[in-house]
Design a protein around this motif. Structure first.
Motif, PDB file in Angstrom:
ATOM      1  N   LEU A 392       1.483  -3.271  -3.176  1.00 25.04           N
ATOM      2  CA  LEU A 392       0.304  -2.636  -3.787  1.00 25.04           C
ATOM      3  C   LEU A 392      -0.039  -1.309  -3.113  1.00 25.04           C
ATOM      4  CD1 LEU A 392      -2.041  -5.778  -4.215  1.00 25.04           C
ATOM      5  CD2 LEU A 392      -0.614  -4.675  -5.945  1.00 25.04           C
ATOM      6  N   ARG A 393       0.974  -0.708  -2.434  1.00 30.25           N
ATOM      7  CA  ARG A 393       0.620   0.467  -1.624  1.00 30.25           C
ATOM      8  C   ARG A 393       0.109   1.631  -2.471  1.00 30.25           C
ATOM      9  NH1 ARG A 393       5.756  -0.402  -1.263  1.00 30.25           N
ATOM     10  NH2 ARG A 393       7.170   0.967  -2.422  1.00 30.25           N
ATOM     11  N   ASP A 394       0.444   1.653  -3.771  1.00 27.36           N
ATOM     12  CA  ASP A 394      -0.080   2.740  -4.600  1.00 27.36           C
ATOM     13  C   ASP A 394      -1.537   2.526  -4.974  1.00 27.36           C
ATOM     14  OD1 ASP A 394       2.362   3.893  -4.516  1.00 27.36           O
ATOM     15  OD2 ASP A 394       3.060   2.973  -6.396  1.00 27.36           O
ATOM     16  N   SER A 395      -2.020   1.301  -4.785  1.00 18.34           N
ATOM     17  CA  SER A 395      -3.393   0.993  -5.214  1.00 18.34           C
ATOM     18  C   SER A 395      -4.341   0.749  -4.042  1.00 18.34           C
ATOM     19  CB  SER A 395      -3.406  -0.284  -6.070  1.00 18.34           C
ATOM     20  OG  SER A 395      -2.409  -0.258  -7.046  1.00 18.34           O
ATOM     21  N   LEU A 396      -3.865  -0.030  -3.062  1.00 14.98           N
ATOM     22  CA  LEU A 396      -4.770  -0.459  -1.991  1.00 14.98           C
ATOM     23  C   LEU A 396      -4.181  -0.158  -0.624  1.00 14.98           C
ATOM     24  CD1 LEU A 396      -5.602  -4.094  -3.296  1.00 14.98           C
ATOM     25  CD2 LEU A 396      -6.983  -2.043  -3.614  1.00 14.98           C
ATOM     26  N   GLU A 397      -5.045  -0.044   0.373  1.00 15.90           N
ATOM     27  CA  GLU A 397      -4.558  -0.002   1.751  1.00 15.90           C
ATOM     28  C   GLU A 397      -5.255  -1.102   2.542  1.00 15.90           C
ATOM     29  OE1 GLU A 397      -7.113   3.770   3.270  1.00 15.90           O
ATOM     30  OE2 GLU A 397      -5.163   4.242   2.360  1.00 15.90           O
ATOM     31  N   ILE A 398      -4.745  -1.364   3.740  1.00  6.11           N
ATOM     32  CA  ILE A 398      -5.343  -2.427   4.553  1.00  6.11           C
ATOM     33  C   ILE A 398      -6.046  -1.801   5.749  1.00  6.11           C
ATOM     34  CG2 ILE A 398      -4.683  -4.228   6.236  1.00  6.11           C
ATOM     35  CD1 ILE A 398      -4.680  -5.494   3.621  1.00  6.11           C
ATOM     36  N   VAL A 399      -7.276  -2.191   5.989  1.00  8.75           N
ATOM     37  CA  VAL A 399      -7.987  -1.710   7.187  1.00  8.75           C
ATOM     38  C   VAL A 399      -7.438  -2.469   8.388  1.00  8.75           C
ATOM     39  CG1 VAL A 399     -10.224  -1.557   8.342  1.00  8.75           C
ATOM     40  CG2 VAL A 399     -10.086  -1.278   5.862  1.00  8.75           C
ATOM     41  N   PRO A 400      -6.952  -1.746   9.410  1.00  8.17           N
ATOM     42  CA  PRO A 400      -6.406  -2.449  10.571  1.00  8.17           C
ATOM     43  C   PRO A 400      -7.483  -3.308  11.241  1.00  8.17           C
ATOM     44  CG  PRO A 400      -6.098  -0.068  10.745  1.00  8.17           C
ATOM     45  CD  PRO A 400      -6.986  -0.303   9.574  1.00  8.17           C
ATOM     46  N   SER A 401      -7.124  -4.541  11.526  1.00 14.94           N
ATOM     47  CA  SER A 401      -8.055  -5.408  12.241  1.00 14.94           C
ATOM     48  C   SER A 401      -7.238  -6.515  12.891  1.00 14.94           C
ATOM     49  CB  SER A 401      -9.099  -5.990  11.284  1.00 14.94           C
ATOM     50  OG  SER A 401      -8.795  -7.297  10.924  1.00 14.94           O
ATOM     51  N   SER A 402      -7.775  -7.112  13.944  1.00 17.76           N
ATOM     52  CA  SER A 402      -6.940  -8.093  14.619  1.00 17.76           C
ATOM     53  C   SER A 402      -7.666  -9.406  14.842  1.00 17.76           C
ATOM     54  CB  SER A 402      -6.470  -7.520  15.959  1.00 17.76           C
ATOM     55  OG  SER A 402      -7.580  -7.041  16.660  1.00 17.76           O
ATOM     56  N   ALA A 403      -8.683  -9.685  14.028  1.00 15.45           N
ATOM     57  CA  ALA A 403      -9.427 -10.933  14.223  1.00 15.45           C
ATOM     58  C   ALA A 403      -9.966 -11.421  12.890  1.00 15.45           C
ATOM     59  CB  ALA A 403     -10.584 -10.693  15.192  1.00 15.45           C
ATOM     60  N   LEU A 405     -11.291 -13.980   9.573  1.00 17.50           N
ATOM     61  CA  LEU A 405     -10.801 -14.798   8.466  1.00 17.50           C
ATOM     62  C   LEU A 405     -10.655 -14.015   7.171  1.00 17.50           C
ATOM     63  CD1 LEU A 405     -12.635 -18.262   8.697  1.00 17.50           C
ATOM     64  CD2 LEU A 405     -10.223 -17.740   8.982  1.00 17.50           C
ATOM     65  N   HIS A 406     -10.745 -12.683   7.238  1.00 21.41           N
ATOM     66  CA  HIS A 406     -10.529 -11.914   6.013  1.00 21.41           C
ATOM     67  C   HIS A 406      -9.951 -10.549   6.341  1.00 21.41           C
ATOM     68  CE1 HIS A 406     -14.581 -10.423   7.234  1.00 21.41           C
ATOM     69  NE2 HIS A 406     -14.099  -9.285   6.773  1.00 21.41           N
ATOM     70  N   LEU A 407      -9.382  -9.923   5.320  1.00 24.52           N
ATOM     71  CA  LEU A 407      -8.874  -8.560   5.451  1.00 24.52           C
ATOM     72  C   LEU A 407      -9.574  -7.700   4.412  1.00 24.52           C
ATOM     73  CD1 LEU A 407      -5.075  -9.299   5.786  1.00 24.52           C
ATOM     74  CD2 LEU A 407      -6.375  -7.891   7.397  1.00 24.52           C
ATOM     75  N   CYS A 408      -9.739  -6.428   4.767  1.00 22.40           N
ATOM     76  CA  CYS A 408     -10.387  -5.540   3.823  1.00 22.40           C
ATOM     77  C   CYS A 408      -9.340  -4.595   3.260  1.00 22.40           C
ATOM     78  CB  CYS A 408     -11.471  -4.780   4.572  1.00 22.40           C
ATOM     79  SG  CYS A 408     -12.432  -3.789   3.488  1.00 22.40           S
ATOM     80  N   ALA A 409      -9.323  -4.440   1.941  1.00 20.99           N
ATOM     81  CA  ALA A 409      -8.301  -3.611   1.292  1.00 20.99           C
ATOM     82  C   ALA A 409      -8.975  -2.592   0.368  1.00 20.99           C
ATOM     83  CB  ALA A 409      -7.347  -4.510   0.503  1.00 20.99           C
ATOM     84  N   PRO A 410      -9.384  -1.428   0.932  1.00 22.69           N
ATOM     85  CA  PRO A 410     -10.008  -0.406   0.081  1.00 22.69           C
ATOM     86  C   PRO A 410      -8.976   0.224  -0.859  1.00 22.69           C
ATOM     87  CG  PRO A 410     -10.224   0.119   2.433  1.00 22.69           C
ATOM     88  CD  PRO A 410      -9.270  -1.003   2.330  1.00 22.69           C
ATOM     89  N   VAL A 411      -9.484   0.788  -1.938  1.00 25.16           N
ATOM     90  CA  VAL A 411      -8.602   1.495  -2.882  1.00 25.16           C
ATOM     91  C   VAL A 411      -8.042   2.723  -2.159  1.00 25.16           C
ATOM     92  CG1 VAL A 411      -8.587   2.791  -5.047  1.00 25.16           C
ATOM     93  CG2 VAL A 411      -9.937   0.685  -4.861  1.00 25.16           C
ATOM     94  N   SER A 412      -6.732   2.963  -2.295  1.00 22.79           N
ATOM     95  CA  SER A 412      -6.101   4.114  -1.631  1.00 22.79           C
ATOM     96  C   SER A 412      -6.729   5.409  -2.144  1.00 22.79           C
ATOM     97  CB  SER A 412      -4.605   4.152  -1.930  1.00 22.79           C
ATOM     98  OG  SER A 412      -4.057   2.896  -1.712  1.00 22.79           O
ATOM     99  N   PRO A 413      -6.745   6.458  -1.286  1.00 25.25           N
ATOM    100  CA  PRO A 413      -7.477   7.682  -1.638  1.00 25.25           C
ATOM    101  C   PRO A 413      -7.124   8.254  -3.016  1.00 25.25           C
ATOM    102  CG  PRO A 413      -6.774   7.759   0.631  1.00 25.25           C
ATOM    103  CD  PRO A 413      -6.222   6.484   0.073  1.00 25.25           C
ATOM    104  N   HIS A 414      -5.841   8.224  -3.416  1.00 21.80           N
ATOM    105  CA  HIS A 414      -5.529   8.895  -4.689  1.00 21.80           C
ATOM    106  C   HIS A 414      -5.303   7.926  -5.841  1.00 21.80           C
ATOM    107  CE1 HIS A 414      -5.597  12.515  -2.451  1.00 21.80           C
ATOM    108  NE2 HIS A 414      -4.686  12.035  -1.604  1.00 21.80           N
ATOM    109  N   ALA A 415      -5.561   6.648  -5.587  1.00 22.50           N
ATOM    110  CA  ALA A 415      -5.325   5.652  -6.646  1.00 22.50           C
ATOM    111  C   ALA A 415      -6.521   5.585  -7.596  1.00 22.50           C
ATOM    112  CB  ALA A 415      -5.093   4.291  -6.006  1.00 22.50           C
TER     113      ALA A 415
END
Ligand SMILES: Cc1ncc(COP(=O)(O)O)c(C=O)c1O
Length: 475
Positions: A392-403, A405-415
């Protein structure tokens, strides 16, 4: 069901009986179809003449509250006319005070069980050590372990406070002795206690944006003027704090919902700001015990040398939210007021559950459970990160985190993904996932929880989600 009628005084006994029965029917204590005692029996019980009871019954029957069936007795009517009187007239009734009317209701939680539930907040109940917990609860119910007097210390069970102090010292470098710990019903009660002793109408409180809505709503309910402060890659933007802010609520270990840790420089700046402005910091460390790589940064609590940090912890993620177990470590100056607030609120919570948790920690079972659960969550999390990065790299990115129970995936800047349609489409495909905008902030995206989708099923759930996100990017 026995229904109590009181006849103190001697005037118009039939009217008294009538009114009490009618009220019982209207407020539901006497339910439709319930059989009333025969007039003779009730008259004997109340020490009145049978005719007095008969007059009351006749009036209730005439008004449609009761029905008589010859040979069978007298029953509460199911008649809609009488029942409709139960509903208070629209617009009438007692209203809550203005600030409670202003508290926004949370969005209705969808309680259906989707095939793939990627919503945030819940740990996996399948990982919960149920048998062990059952043993510890039944052990806690042994008479020799129950406190001898009726009520106990409002700070919570001593054995649990000792266990928590030791546990957070080792697991989170929090500096606390048992006397510093106040056991609460989840983190939410800890926040409420803080609100009770530190917020008065108009007190300025800062919360993170995006952030945790139950905290914001709670502070508003206490009468605070809540300001949302933006969060960047290093955490809460200290330069955006308004002068006069008295209380700052933050999630430095694992920012909710973005997932980033607050940098050390930002932690130091925040503590310095609080000191300069005579403010207090609430450090909510709700889920950082699930840690997947590097060592955690020192909590604000252990960097604080000025008694300004209230550290809040929860067992909702390490165990289960339904246990309602959390705690608060507060500076000495606030402890007496917090204890009193706790006592006035619910005295000391549930000591049986607290005792089970004390043994769970003492026997090393919590640490073992967290290690085991972390291995499982780590697999799920790696699958999600890899999927978003690869598929999904054309649509979303992953916010780096290391702890957590969830991950945040904002919409990529140009998507150009329409997040709401992706979520609606996913729901139709049996996949539940949350929108980042639900938590505020300026970026759209998804928040993907991995508490409720096992590593054996996460692949299929992601495949379905991926199709919906891609489709929402094309539309
Ligand atoms: C930021 C934050 N704080 C605290 C909690 C836990 O609250 P509680 O211990 O009241 O269940 C959660 C749960 O989702 C959370 O996300």
């Amino acid at each position: 069901m026995p229904f109590h009628i009181s006849l103190d005084g001697h005037t118009d006994l039939a009217a008294r009986i009538y009114r009490q029965l009618r009220d019982g029917i209207l407020d539901g204590r006497l339910r439709a179809g319930e059989r009333l005692p025969p007039t003779r029996e009730l008259a004997r019980e109340l020490d009145v003449s049978r005719n007095t009871v008969a007059v009351a019954y006749e009036r209730l029957t005439a008004e449609g509250f009761l029905v008589s069936h010859v040979g069978r007795g007298t029953f509460v009517s199911a008649d809609p006319v009488a029942r409709s009187k139960r509903a208070a007239p629209a617009g009438s009734g007692v209203r809550p005070i203005a600030r409670w009317r202003a508290v926004q209701a949370p969005p209705d939680d969808d309680r259906t069980s989707p095939a793939f539930d990627f919503r945030v907040g819940a740990p996996d109940p399948a990982l919960f050590p149920l048998r062990t917990w059952r043993r510890l609860v039944s052990q806690a119910l042994r008479p020799s372990l129950l406190p001898s007097s009726g009520y106990a210390d409002p700070a919570g069970l001593e054995a649990l406070r000792v266990a928590i102090a030791r546990h957070i010292g080792a697991a989170r470098s929090v500096r606390a002795g048992a006397e510093d710990v106040l056991v609460t019903q989840g983190a939410q009660q800890a926040l409420d206690l803080i609100g009770r002793v530190l917020i008065e109408p108009g007190t300025r409180v800062a919360v993170e944006d995006p952030g945790y809505p139950p905290a914001e709503r709670l502070f508003t309910a206490h009468g605070a003027r809540v300001a949302k402060v933006p969060v960047d890659a290093e955490g809460l933007d200290v330069t955006a704090l308004a002068k006069g802010t008295r209380l700052i609520y933050t999630t430095p270990s694992h920012q909710f919902p973005l997932g980033t840790p607050m940098s050390l420089a930002r932690r130091t700046a925040l503590l310095a700001w609080a000191e300069r402005n005579d403010a207090v910091i609430i450090e909510d460390d709700y889920d950082s015990e699930y840690r997947f790589s590097d060592r955690p940064l020192e909590p604000l609590q252990s960097l604080d040398h000025d008694g300004r940090v209230l550290y809040v912890g929860s067992f909702s993620k390490t165990l289960l939210p339904l246990l309602r177990l959390g705690f608060l470590v507060a500076p000495t100056s606030l402890r007496p007021a917090l204890r009193q607030a706790k006592q006035l609120m619910d005295w000391h919570g549930d000591l049986v559950t607290q005792s089970a948790l004390a043994s769970f920690i003492d026997e090393g079972l919590l640490a073992r459970h967290v290690r085991k659960a972390t291995r499982e969550y780590s697999m799920r999390r790696d699958r999600i990160s890899a999927f978003v990065r690869d598929e999904l790299r054309d649509s979303l990115e992953i916010v780096p985190s290391s702890a957590g129970l969830h991950l945040c995936a904002p919409v990529s800047p140009h998507a150009t993904v329409t997040v709401d349609s992706a979520i609606a489409e996913a729901a139709r495909a049996g996949v539940a996932v949350e929108s980042l905008s639900r938590y505020g902030g300026t970026r759209g995206g998804l928040v993907i929880g991995y508490g409720l989708v096992g590593s054996d099923r996460v692949g299929e759930g992601l495949a379905r989600l991926g199709e919906c996100v891609s489709a929402a990017g094309r539309s």
